[in-house]
Write an enzyme that holds these catalytic residues in place. Structure first.
Site, PDB file in Angstrom:
ATOM      1  N   HIS A  53    -100.292   5.604   4.058  1.00  0.00           N
ATOM      2  CA  HIS A  53     -99.725   4.837   5.179  1.00  0.00           C
ATOM      3  C   HIS A  53     -98.210   4.950   5.275  1.00  0.00           C
ATOM      4  O   HIS A  53     -97.494   3.954   5.146  1.00  0.00           O
ATOM      5  CB  HIS A  53    -100.166   3.368   5.139  1.00  0.00           C
ATOM      6  CG  HIS A  53    -100.171   2.712   3.780  1.00  0.00           C
ATOM      7  ND1 HIS A  53     -99.077   2.705   2.955  1.00  0.00           N
ATOM      8  CD2 HIS A  53    -101.135   2.035   3.119  1.00  0.00           C
ATOM      9  CE1 HIS A  53     -99.370   2.065   1.848  1.00  0.00           C
ATOM     10  NE2 HIS A  53    -100.622   1.647   1.927  1.00  0.00           N
ATOM     11  N   LYS A  93    -106.058   5.086  -7.279  1.00  0.00           N
ATOM     12  CA  LYS A  93    -105.047   4.448  -6.435  1.00  0.00           C
ATOM     13  C   LYS A  93    -103.994   3.764  -7.281  1.00  0.00           C
ATOM     14  O   LYS A  93    -104.307   2.947  -8.145  1.00  0.00           O
ATOM     15  CB  LYS A  93    -105.726   3.412  -5.523  1.00  0.00           C
ATOM     16  CG  LYS A  93    -104.781   2.641  -4.609  1.00  0.00           C
ATOM     17  CD  LYS A  93    -104.257   3.493  -3.459  1.00  0.00           C
ATOM     18  CE  LYS A  93    -103.162   2.786  -2.657  1.00  0.00           C
ATOM     19  NZ  LYS A  93    -103.643   1.951  -1.589  1.00  0.00           N
ATOM     20  N   ASP A 108    -106.146   2.574   7.099  1.00  0.00           N
ATOM     21  CA  ASP A 108    -105.744   1.356   6.386  1.00  0.00           C
ATOM     22  C   ASP A 108    -106.300   0.113   7.077  1.00  0.00           C
ATOM     23  O   ASP A 108    -105.679  -0.959   7.012  1.00  0.00           O
ATOM     24  CB  ASP A 108    -104.224   1.254   6.246  1.00  0.00           C
ATOM     25  CG  ASP A 108    -103.808   0.279   5.143  1.00  0.00           C
ATOM     26  OD1 ASP A 108    -104.656  -0.047   4.291  1.00  0.00           O
ATOM     27  OD2 ASP A 108    -102.649  -0.157   5.140  1.00  0.00           O
ATOM     28  N   HIS A 135    -110.142  -0.232   3.810  1.00  0.00           N
ATOM     29  CA  HIS A 135    -110.508  -1.436   3.046  1.00  0.00           C
ATOM     30  C   HIS A 135    -111.795  -1.997   3.630  1.00  0.00           C
ATOM     31  O   HIS A 135    -111.828  -2.411   4.788  1.00  0.00           O
ATOM     32  CB  HIS A 135    -109.408  -2.499   3.143  1.00  0.00           C
ATOM     33  CG  HIS A 135    -108.105  -2.044   2.561  1.00  0.00           C
ATOM     34  ND1 HIS A 135    -107.755  -2.288   1.251  1.00  0.00           N
ATOM     35  CD2 HIS A 135    -107.088  -1.327   3.096  1.00  0.00           C
ATOM     36  CE1 HIS A 135    -106.563  -1.751   1.014  1.00  0.00           C
ATOM     37  NE2 HIS A 135    -106.138  -1.162   2.115  1.00  0.00           N
ATOM     38  N   HIS A 152     -99.576   3.665  -3.050  1.00  0.00           N
ATOM     39  CA  HIS A 152     -98.906   2.685  -2.190  1.00  0.00           C
ATOM     40  C   HIS A 152     -97.418   2.810  -2.522  1.00  0.00           C
ATOM     41  O   HIS A 152     -96.975   2.334  -3.560  1.00  0.00           O
ATOM     42  CB  HIS A 152     -99.416   1.265  -2.444  1.00  0.00           C
ATOM     43  CG  HIS A 152     -98.788   0.265  -1.520  1.00  0.00           C
ATOM     44  ND1 HIS A 152     -99.479  -0.349  -0.497  1.00  0.00           N
ATOM     45  CD2 HIS A 152     -97.506  -0.186  -1.437  1.00  0.00           C
ATOM     46  CE1 HIS A 152     -98.654  -1.140   0.175  1.00  0.00           C
ATOM     47  NE2 HIS A 152     -97.448  -1.066  -0.376  1.00  0.00           N
ATOM     48  N   HIS A 209    -108.382   6.369   4.231  1.00  0.00           N
ATOM     49  CA  HIS A 209    -107.810   5.140   3.637  1.00  0.00           C
ATOM     50  C   HIS A 209    -108.436   3.934   4.331  1.00  0.00           C
ATOM     51  O   HIS A 209    -108.096   3.626   5.468  1.00  0.00           O
ATOM     52  CB  HIS A 209    -106.291   5.104   3.812  1.00  0.00           C
ATOM     53  CG  HIS A 209    -105.637   3.949   3.113  1.00  0.00           C
ATOM     54  ND1 HIS A 209    -104.559   4.096   2.273  1.00  0.00           N
ATOM     55  CD2 HIS A 209    -105.904   2.621   3.132  1.00  0.00           C
ATOM     56  CE1 HIS A 209    -104.199   2.915   1.801  1.00  0.00           C
ATOM     57  NE2 HIS A 209    -104.993   1.992   2.317  1.00  0.00           N
TER      58      HIS A 209
HETATM   59  O1  DOR Z   1    -101.421  -4.420   5.046  1.00  0.00           O
HETATM   60  C1  DOR Z   1    -102.023  -4.140   4.024  1.00  0.00           C
HETATM   61  N1  DOR Z   1    -103.214  -4.696   3.729  1.00  0.00           N
HETATM   62  N2  DOR Z   1    -101.456  -3.292   3.155  1.00  0.00           N
HETATM   63  C2  DOR Z   1    -101.976  -3.074   1.941  1.00  0.00           C
HETATM   64  O2  DOR Z   1    -101.392  -2.342   1.198  1.00  0.00           O
HETATM   65  C3  DOR Z   1    -103.198  -3.778   1.502  1.00  0.00           C
HETATM   66  C4  DOR Z   1    -104.001  -4.231   2.638  1.00  0.00           C
HETATM   67  C5  DOR Z   1    -105.057  -5.243   2.278  1.00  0.00           C
HETATM   68  O3  DOR Z   1    -105.799  -5.010   1.321  1.00  0.00           O
HETATM   69  O4  DOR Z   1    -105.155  -6.265   2.956  1.00  0.00           O
HETATM   70 ZN    ZN Z   2    -104.458   0.022   2.275  1.00  0.00          ZN
END
Ligand code: DOR
Ligand code: ZN
Length: 344
Positions: A178, A103, A251, A19, A140, A17
């Site tokens: 998460h 997702k 995450d 970003h 999520h 997971h």
């Molecule tokens: O804290 C988070 N940041 N939770 C999420 O679900 C998305 C993520 C983000 O893309 O910044």
């Molecule tokens: Zn995430």
């Protein structure tokens, strides 16, 4: 006293997971993940989101182009589901190897989720097609009703949405992303084999007091939000349990420092610079170093039906200080001393 392991070599891990963002931020952050992880499940919540096969192909190429020379790192692309996702196109993209999973963001649950799914009823044909194809659904897991307390949104989701979803789609492969609560951890542990969960470093280290330690701490703010201590302990127990349903998903979610330190700070913690080291500290504190490799490098790949990595990474007990800033982003553990370091 815990046994003082000085060097630990494990099979190379994956991040289930992540970003990575886009543009300059992508270039700044992807080397941190590629340094340690062989593969990562890449979140599609860009603006605009990654929803079409062509978007994913282009985004994947930008990720590969941003890698340091010689780095081997495989981005595993995910499709952002909306009310309008076409079931046939989705499973076609999965069959062709473009998508590894899809997702589900409940609309307005988190960062860039406004195009997400407003009601699961709207994507029933998509879920049916995914179940038939064996395509994993990544969730999520928070309800979005304003009337539900933000600290309860995951537990309420598990009861009201996830329970019925599993009853209706008993064969659908699901990763509850998460997880942050005792309720989610026990639901997953007791659930069918088709259900698994990722766990972040921050939810293992911090409880909700971290949000208010001496003042409002926006760098500890992520979604799902940090919970009470009893939940943190339950998540830790799940992570170190050795159960194959629980695996590593950082995450890591970078935001520029100005976007975090604002009257309306963004949710997300940039933990990629020391994610593996951070997890290992938890396993060591729990006396579970022997179960670290399963969590970091085996359970996720097996759940996704992907081969285990052949390479290894070595961690050494040779602390380093995490800087206060990395470029324009404040990393998790900023200003702290870390016990472990990944050897070059
Ligand atoms: O804290 C988070 N940041 N939770 C999420 O679900 C998305 C993520 C983000 O893309 O910044
Ligand atoms: Zn995430």
């Amino acid at each position: 006293m815990t046994s003082e392991v000085q060097i630990l070599t494990i099979r190379q891990p994956d991040d289930w997971h992540l970003h990575l963002r886009d543009g300059a931020m992508l270039e700044a952050v992807v080397p941190w993940s590629a340094r340690v992880f062989a593969r990562a499940i890449v979140m599609p919540n860009l603006s605009p989101p990654v929803m079409q096969v062509a978007d994913a192909v282009r985004y994947r190429a930008r990720i590969l182009a941003a890698l340091p020379p010689g780095a081997a790192f495989e981005p595993l692309m995910t499709c952002y589901l909306s009310d309008d996702t076409d079931a046939n196109e989705l499973v076609h993209g999965y069959a062709n190897g473009v998508w590894v999973a899809a997702k589900l963001y409940p609309a307005h649950a988190t960062t860039n989720s406004e195009h997400g799914v407003t009601d699961l009823v709207r994507i029933r044909p998509v879920l049916e097609a995914m179940q038939r194809a064996g395509m994993p659904l990544l969730i999520h897991g928070e309800v979005t009703e304003a009337a539900v307390d933000i600290f309860d949104r995951e537990a309420v989701f598990v009861e009201r949405v996830l329970g019925p979803l599993i009853r209706d789609f008993p064969e659908l492969k699901i990763v509850l992303e998460h997880i942050t609560t005792e309720e989610a951890a026990s639901f997953v542990a007791e659930g069918p084999r088709s259900l698994a969960a990722t766990i972040t470093p921050q939810h293992l280290h911090l409880n909700r007091n971290a949000l208010f330690a001496g003042g409002l701490r926006s760098h500890a703010y992520c979604l799902p939000v940090l919970k009470r201590e009893r939940h943190r302990l339950a998540i830790r127990a799940a992570a170190v349990s050795g159960l194959p349903k629980f695996f590593l998903g950082t995450d890591s979610a970078p935001h520029l420092v100005d976007a975090k330190e604002s009257g309306c700070g963004c949710a997300g913690i940039f933990n990629a610079p020391a994610a593996l080291e951070s997890y290992l500290a938890v396993f060591e504190e729990e006396g579970a170093v022997a179960r670290f490799e399963g969590f970091a490098s085996e359970h996720g790949a097996r759940f996704y039906g992907l081969p285990l990595n052949e390479g290894t990474v070595t961690l050494v007990r040779d602390g380093r200080d995490m800087p206060e800033r990395i470029g324009d982003v404040v990393p998790f553990h900023a200003g702290e001393r870390l016990a472990w370091r990944v050897a070059a």
